[in-house]
Motif scaffolding. Structure first.
Motif, mmCIF file in Angstrom:
data_model
loop_
_atom_site.group_PDB
_atom_site.id
_atom_site.type_symbol
_atom_site.label_atom_id
_atom_site.label_comp_id
_atom_site.label_asym_id
_atom_site.label_seq_id
_atom_site.Cartn_x
_atom_site.Cartn_y
_atom_site.Cartn_z
ATOM 1 N N ASP A 124 -17.443 -49.034 25.727
ATOM 2 C CA ASP A 124 -17.668 -49.210 24.299
ATOM 3 C C ASP A 124 -18.703 -48.208 23.758
ATOM 4 N N LEU A 125 -18.403 -46.916 23.938
ATOM 5 C CA LEU A 125 -19.319 -45.858 23.506
ATOM 6 C C LEU A 125 -18.599 -44.902 22.554
ATOM 7 N N PRO A 126 -19.354 -44.241 21.669
ATOM 8 C CA PRO A 126 -18.724 -43.261 20.769
ATOM 9 C C PRO A 126 -18.254 -42.020 21.535
ATOM 10 N N LEU A 127 -17.230 -41.363 20.995
ATOM 11 C CA LEU A 127 -16.650 -40.170 21.622
ATOM 12 C C LEU A 127 -16.927 -38.945 20.757
ATOM 13 N N ILE A 128 -17.288 -37.841 21.386
ATOM 14 C CA ILE A 128 -17.528 -36.599 20.648
ATOM 15 C C ILE A 128 -16.685 -35.484 21.277
ATOM 16 N N GLY A 129 -15.897 -34.812 20.479
ATOM 17 C CA GLY A 129 -15.119 -33.664 20.956
ATOM 18 C C GLY A 129 -15.920 -32.389 20.746
ATOM 19 N N VAL A 130 -15.936 -31.509 21.748
ATOM 20 C CA VAL A 130 -16.796 -30.328 21.705
ATOM 21 C C VAL A 130 -15.958 -29.057 21.848
ATOM 22 N N ASN A 131 -16.302 -28.051 21.079
ATOM 23 C CA ASN A 131 -15.697 -26.737 21.265
ATOM 24 C C ASN A 131 -16.299 -26.109 22.519
ATOM 25 N N HIS A 132 -15.435 -25.692 23.425
ATOM 26 C CA HIS A 132 -15.843 -25.164 24.715
ATOM 27 C C HIS A 132 -16.820 -23.978 24.566
ATOM 28 N N CYS A 133 -16.503 -23.069 23.644
ATOM 29 C CA CYS A 133 -17.345 -21.873 23.463
ATOM 30 C C CYS A 133 -18.729 -22.259 22.950
ATOM 31 N N ILE A 134 -18.767 -23.221 22.014
ATOM 32 C CA ILE A 134 -20.054 -23.668 21.476
ATOM 33 C C ILE A 134 -20.878 -24.279 22.605
ATOM 34 N N GLY A 135 -20.197 -25.000 23.509
ATOM 35 C CA GLY A 135 -20.888 -25.563 24.659
ATOM 36 C C GLY A 135 -21.578 -24.475 25.463
ATOM 37 N N HIS A 136 -20.856 -23.416 25.768
ATOM 38 C CA HIS A 136 -21.430 -22.304 26.528
ATOM 39 C C HIS A 136 -22.637 -21.723 25.807
ATOM 40 N N ILE A 137 -22.479 -21.465 24.509
ATOM 41 C CA ILE A 137 -23.550 -20.798 23.757
ATOM 42 C C ILE A 137 -24.796 -21.677 23.702
ATOM 43 N N GLU A 138 -24.610 -22.953 23.349
ATOM 44 C CA GLU A 138 -25.769 -23.832 23.190
ATOM 45 C C GLU A 138 -26.477 -24.040 24.524
ATOM 46 N N MET A 139 -25.711 -24.196 25.609
ATOM 47 C CA MET A 139 -26.338 -24.396 26.912
ATOM 48 C C MET A 139 -27.088 -23.129 27.319
ATOM 49 N N LYS A 348 -22.868 -40.920 14.882
ATOM 50 C CA LYS A 348 -21.685 -41.693 15.264
ATOM 51 C C LYS A 348 -20.677 -40.792 15.969
ATOM 52 N N GLY A 349 -19.708 -41.410 16.570
ATOM 53 C CA GLY A 349 -18.690 -40.642 17.270
ATOM 54 C C GLY A 349 -17.578 -40.206 16.331
ATOM 55 N N PHE A 350 -16.595 -39.508 16.898
ATOM 56 C CA PHE A 350 -15.440 -39.088 16.104
ATOM 57 C C PHE A 350 -14.560 -40.296 15.815
ATOM 58 N N ASP A 351 -13.802 -40.233 14.728
ATOM 59 C CA ASP A 351 -12.763 -41.230 14.502
ATOM 60 C C ASP A 351 -11.792 -41.160 15.671
ATOM 61 N N TYR A 352 -11.260 -42.322 16.011
ATOM 62 C CA TYR A 352 -10.405 -42.343 17.190
ATOM 63 C C TYR A 352 -9.236 -41.367 17.056
ATOM 64 N N SER A 353 -8.747 -41.213 15.817
ATOM 65 C CA SER A 353 -7.603 -40.316 15.606
ATOM 66 C C SER A 353 -7.977 -38.848 15.819
ATOM 67 N N ASP A 354 -9.286 -38.548 15.784
ATOM 68 C CA ASP A 354 -9.719 -37.150 15.980
ATOM 69 C C ASP A 354 -10.020 -36.834 17.436
ATOM 70 N N THR A 355 -9.968 -37.822 18.305
ATOM 71 C CA THR A 355 -10.340 -37.560 19.690
ATOM 72 C C THR A 355 -9.137 -37.042 20.469
#
Lengths: 372, 260
Positions: A124-139, A348-355
């Motif tokens: 029962d946790l919120p979901l977040i979708g991440v752009n792979h490239c943004i992940g690389h850059i931010e990390m 908050k997390g993404f709407d379920y339809s956006d995951t």
């Protein structure tokens, strides 16, 4: 300055996110902890767990979407369990689940999204979708402390030169056809060298023994580049070398002895490709007017690339930032990090339809709310 | 870095006083009052431009030598070709040292007295008025931008693709005429595709450098561009093809979601 803690829950002293990555042949799970307040030298993100399993194919073969997806499905539960144990956390301490939304290969992405959705419902946790490239850059920024760098993102599926401006990571230059990692991987397949630990790494080791430079096409177009022609050219040279086509005077002496070795071919390929990368990076630095360069993505581990970039950057009196294989190669922790930033901004997390996942997802589509 | 590179340039250009005016990613640009082979009188005010491509330490020496030589020769060749096309203004070629990556050319443009004595590139020329909407959209600017567009059109009619059309690579001369510079990425091509991309690069450059008035500026530039093709039927067909391709390039997949 952007305020990152508008949605800090009462009684909580930190944020924790778990990230799932599986856009290509690596399945990664990572758990990260952020403390409230802006990031600084004293307030760093804490890596609680960062594990990965790579789907390795036999020499001469690439990874196919279906088989890679099966690998991810087989391993995802084990990896999640192990990473939770490694982090020493209770499930109730986790704030959100982050997954790679794209870009990447469809089937592997899908298998990971399904795992993430299942977890979200179980816990029962919120979901977040991440752009792979943004992940690389931010990390990369978080690990190295680079503040506003020109980012060279080089991996198996992407080759982009990126700089930040007005809440977006904008693409200044990129490949017009195949990615650099793809070029190296496919040449490794031609040579039938092992894919363990990674084809690019094995090419790098061979290149270290090479010394003779063979001229290859050089295709920089402004800040863009093209690599498919180089690959075709060097593939042909390798074919002629293996099949003793003595009429090819580029690789055979008049008396029929070979002029070049496989090591020389690897060496020349790397020298040419990396010179192109460094050139477009330099152009972007001059264009944007920054002194920092950050290299991210799997090919970013290559020591020769790092050294060439360093030479260029030091000549411009700039600073170079690069990470090691833990963060360069696809991993779950970067997804957790970028996703957690997103979560801290929205609460908050993404709407379920956006995951859902998508194979095409450009770096500049993401609004970077956490920077100003 | 520059000190070391300037010394290197000086070693190829002995006894020639050099003054750096700009340093890009690929080349350093100097001015000098000395002509490479003609006698110079002491009180001459004519200045010349020297464009020097220094060796890049990061790349293999063999590759570096080939690239420097090829690019310098290509640029000089194009400059030479352009002097034979009277409609296109560009700096004249004076001398070439391909192996060392040195091109001598005429200096164009002047110093903008009302803008910190900066060189009269289209960028600086327009930026003078950036904060004053009335001045930024005058008839004077309209005419100048149409002239710029017209010249780009003329270049395309002659199958010359500039390759790096930004407002810093266009000079406005004292007579308010347009002049193209920096042909480092230029080539010849008759393909509508290449011309469309060239226009797209300009469109993007104006949008990122002059965001306030970009729409109006681009409109004027395109009006001039169409004029550059002239009135005869054959050219108009070509123009139509290029404009169609330009639209396509703007909508194309990889670049589509570039938001600036």
């Amino acid at each position: 300055m952007v305020h990152l803690d508008l949605h800090l829950k009462e009684g909580k002293t930190s944020y924790v996110a778990i990230g799932l990555e599986g856009s290509a042949n690596k399945l990664g799970v990572g758990i990260i902890r952020h403390f409230p307040g802006p990031f600084s030298t004293t307030n760093r993100a804490e890596v609680l767990s960062n594990i990965r399993d790579t789907y390795i194919t036999p020499p001469g073969e690439g990874f196919l979407p279906r088989d890679t997806a099966r690998h991810h499905r087989n391993w995802v539960v084990r990896l999640i369990k192990q990473s939770i144990i490694e982090s020493g956390l209770k499930i109730s301490e986790i704030d959100c689940i982050c997954f790679t939304k794209g870009p990447g290969m469809g089937a592997p992405l899908q298998s990971v999204v399904i795992a993430a959705r299942t977890l979200a419902q179980l816990w029962d946790l919120p979901l977040i979708g991440v752009n792979h490239c943004i992940g690389h850059i931010e990390m990369g920024r978080e690990i190295t402390g680079a503040d506003n760098p020109v980012v060279l993102y080089v991996s198996g599926g992407n080759t982009q030169i990126i700089a930040y401006s007005e809440q977006r990571y904008r693409i200044f230059g990129e490949t017009l056809d195949i990615a650099i990692g793809n070029c190296l991987d496919r040449f490794a397949r031609t040579l039938k060298i092992p894919n363990e630990p990674s084809p690019g790494y094995n090419i790098e080791q061979l290149a270290k023994k090479g010394s003779k430079y063979i001229e290859l096409p050089y295709t920089v177009k402004g800040m863009d580049m093209s690599m498919s022609g180089i690959l075709a050219h060097i593939d042909n040279l390798a074919y002629d070398l293996f099949n003793n086509k003595k009429h090819n005077k580029t690789i055979f002496n008049d008396d029929g002895t070979p002029k070049v070795t496989v090591e020389d071919l690897c060496f020349s390929l790397q020298e040419t490709l990396f010179a192109m990368l460094v050139e477009i990076t330099e152009r972007a630095m001059a264009h944007v007017g920054t002194q920092q360069v950050l290299i991210v993505g799997g090919v970013g581990c290559n020591e020769r690339l790092q050294r060439m970039m360093e030479t260029m950057v030091l000549d411009r009196r700039g600073f170079i930032f690069a990470t090691d294989e833990r963060f360069c190669i696809d991993n779950g922790i970067m997804i957790a990090h970028a996703g957690l930033l997103e979560y801290r901004m929205s609460g908050k997390g993404f709407d379920y339809s956006d995951t859902v996942c998508t194979q095409k997802f450009r770096t500049d589509e993401v609004l970077i709310k956490w920077r100003d | 870095m520059s000190d070391e590179l300037i010394q290197l340039a000086q070693s190829h250009l002995q006894n020639i006083p050099l003054q750096v005016i700009s340093q890009g990613a690929e080349a350093i640009v100097f001015t000098t009052k000395t002509h490479p082979y003609l006698p110079t009188s002491k009180d001459s005010h004519t200045e010349y431009i020297i464009k020097y491509r220094p060796p890049k330490k990061y790349r293999h020496p063999q590759l570096d030598a080939t690239l420097t030589k090829h690019r310098t020769i290509a640029e000089a060749r194009l400059l030479q070709r352009l002097t034979n096309i009277p409609e296109i203004q560009s700096p004249g070629l004076i001398a070439l040292d391909a192996r060392n990556g040195i091109i001598w050319m005429e200096k164009v443009g002047y110093e903008l007295i009302d803008y910190d004595d900066k060189i009269s590139s289209l960028k600086n020329w327009l930026w003078r008025y950036n904060d004053n909407q009335e001045k930024a959209l005058t008839e004077e600017i309209k005419i100048a931008l149409e002239k710029v567009g017209c010249m780009i059109g003329k270049a395309h009619v002659n199958d010359v693709i500039h390759g790096d059309l930004t407002s810093s690579n266009i000079i406005i001369t004292e007579a308010q005429e347009a002049c193209l510079i920096d042909f480092g990425l230029s080539y010849q091509s008759a393909l509508p595709e290449d011309k469309g991309v060239d226009l797209y690069v300009l469109d993007r450059a104006i949008l990122s450098t002059h965001p306030k008035y970009a729409e109006q500026y681009n409109e004027w530039l395109m009006a001039g561009y169409e004029r550059g093709y002239g009135k005869d039927k054959k050219s108009l067909i070509k123009l139509k093809e290029v404009l169609k391709r330009y639209e396509e390039v703007r909508l194309r997949g990889r670049k589509r979601s570039m938001l600036g």
